[in-house]
Write a protein that holds these residues in place. Structure first.
Motif, PDB file in Angstrom:
ATOM      1  N   LEU A   1       0.825  -1.213   0.000  1.00 50.46           N
ATOM      2  CA  LEU A   1       0.000   0.000   0.000  1.00 50.46           C
ATOM      3  C   LEU A   1       0.860   1.265   0.000  1.00 50.46           C
ATOM      4  O   LEU A   1       0.532   2.245  -0.678  1.00 50.46           O
ATOM      5  CB  LEU A   1      -0.953  -0.011   1.195  1.00 50.46           C
ATOM      6  N   LEU A   2       1.955   1.253   0.751  1.00 51.52           N
ATOM      7  CA  LEU A   2       2.856   2.411   0.760  1.00 51.52           C
ATOM      8  C   LEU A   2       3.491   2.624  -0.615  1.00 51.52           C
ATOM      9  O   LEU A   2       3.628   3.763  -1.073  1.00 51.52           O
ATOM     10  CB  LEU A   2       3.940   2.237   1.828  1.00 51.52           C
ATOM     11  N   LYS A   3       3.870   1.531  -1.289  1.00 52.24           N
ATOM     12  CA  LYS A   3       4.435   1.637  -2.643  1.00 52.24           C
ATOM     13  C   LYS A   3       3.414   2.214  -3.613  1.00 52.24           C
ATOM     14  O   LYS A   3       3.737   3.085  -4.432  1.00 52.24           O
ATOM     15  CB  LYS A   3       4.909   0.270  -3.136  1.00 52.24           C
ATOM     16  N   GLU A   4       2.164   1.741  -3.531  1.00 50.64           N
ATOM     17  CA  GLU A   4       1.103   2.253  -4.395  1.00 50.64           C
ATOM     18  C   GLU A   4       0.851   3.730  -4.136  1.00 50.64           C
ATOM     19  O   GLU A   4       0.672   4.516  -5.076  1.00 50.64           O
ATOM     20  CB  GLU A   4      -0.180   1.455  -4.191  1.00 50.64           C
ATOM     21  N   ALA A   5       0.845   4.125  -2.885  1.00 52.12           N
ATOM     22  CA  ALA A   5       0.644   5.539  -2.554  1.00 52.12           C
ATOM     23  C   ALA A   5       1.763   6.400  -3.106  1.00 52.12           C
ATOM     24  O   ALA A   5       1.517   7.499  -3.632  1.00 52.12           O
ATOM     25  CB  ALA A   5       0.528   5.713  -1.038  1.00 52.12           C
ATOM     26  N   ALA A   6       2.985   5.911  -3.035  1.00 48.91           N
ATOM     27  CA  ALA A   6       4.134   6.659  -3.566  1.00 48.91           C
ATOM     28  C   ALA A   6       4.035   6.791  -5.077  1.00 48.91           C
ATOM     29  O   ALA A   6       4.347   7.849  -5.647  1.00 48.91           O
ATOM     30  CB  ALA A   6       5.440   5.984  -3.171  1.00 48.91           C
ATOM     31  N   GLN A   7       3.609   5.729  -5.770  1.00 47.81           N
ATOM     32  CA  GLN A   7       3.456   5.790  -7.219  1.00 47.81           C
ATOM     33  C   GLN A   7       2.373   6.784  -7.610  1.00 47.81           C
ATOM     34  O   GLN A   7       2.529   7.537  -8.563  1.00 47.81           O
ATOM     35  CB  GLN A   7       3.117   4.404  -7.779  1.00 47.81           C
ATOM     36  N   ASN A   8       1.258   6.798  -6.869  1.00 47.08           N
ATOM     37  CA  ASN A   8       0.189   7.735  -7.156  1.00 47.08           C
ATOM     38  C   ASN A   8       0.603   9.173  -6.889  1.00 47.08           C
ATOM     39  O   ASN A   8       0.136  10.092  -7.549  1.00 47.08           O
ATOM     40  CB  ASN A   8      -1.058   7.395  -6.344  1.00 47.08           C
ATOM     41  N   ASP A   9       1.484   9.357  -5.924  1.00 47.04           N
ATOM     42  CA  ASP A   9       1.971  10.701  -5.605  1.00 47.04           C
ATOM     43  C   ASP A   9       2.872  11.233  -6.713  1.00 47.04           C
ATOM     44  O   ASP A   9       2.920  12.427  -6.953  1.00 47.04           O
ATOM     45  CB  ASP A   9       2.745  10.671  -4.278  1.00 47.04           C
TER      46      ASP A   9
END
Length: 74
Positions: free
Chosen positions: A64-72
């Motif tokens: 989830l943290l990786k996905e959030a970073a990609q979306n950012d």
């Protein structure tokens, strides 16, 4: 906003531990979680282990943290 990151305890030395997050190792305090042991996954915040979690929860949180970073980045 505060964020706790999952980490695996690689080595325990009294009230300190060496943990690994995504291949990066660092030392953190176990003063708040003295029952944590080598091999445990913990939530790490501000240089302290604050909660023991299971491996599945650690992996899900990191994803989830990786996905959030990609979306950012978008």
């Amino acid at each position: 906003m505060c964020l706790a990151v999952p980490a695996k305890i690689m080595k325990k030395d009294n009230a300190m531990a060496t943990v690994e997050v995504e291949g990066i190792r660092r030392k953190i305090s176990l003063m708040l979680l003295p029952e944590a042991n080598q091999g445990d996954f913990v939530l790490m915040h501000a240089g302290f282990a604050i909660q023991i979690i299971d491996e599945a929860e650690a992996e899900l949180t990191m994803q989830l943290l990786k996905e959030a970073a990609q979306n950012d980045d978008a």
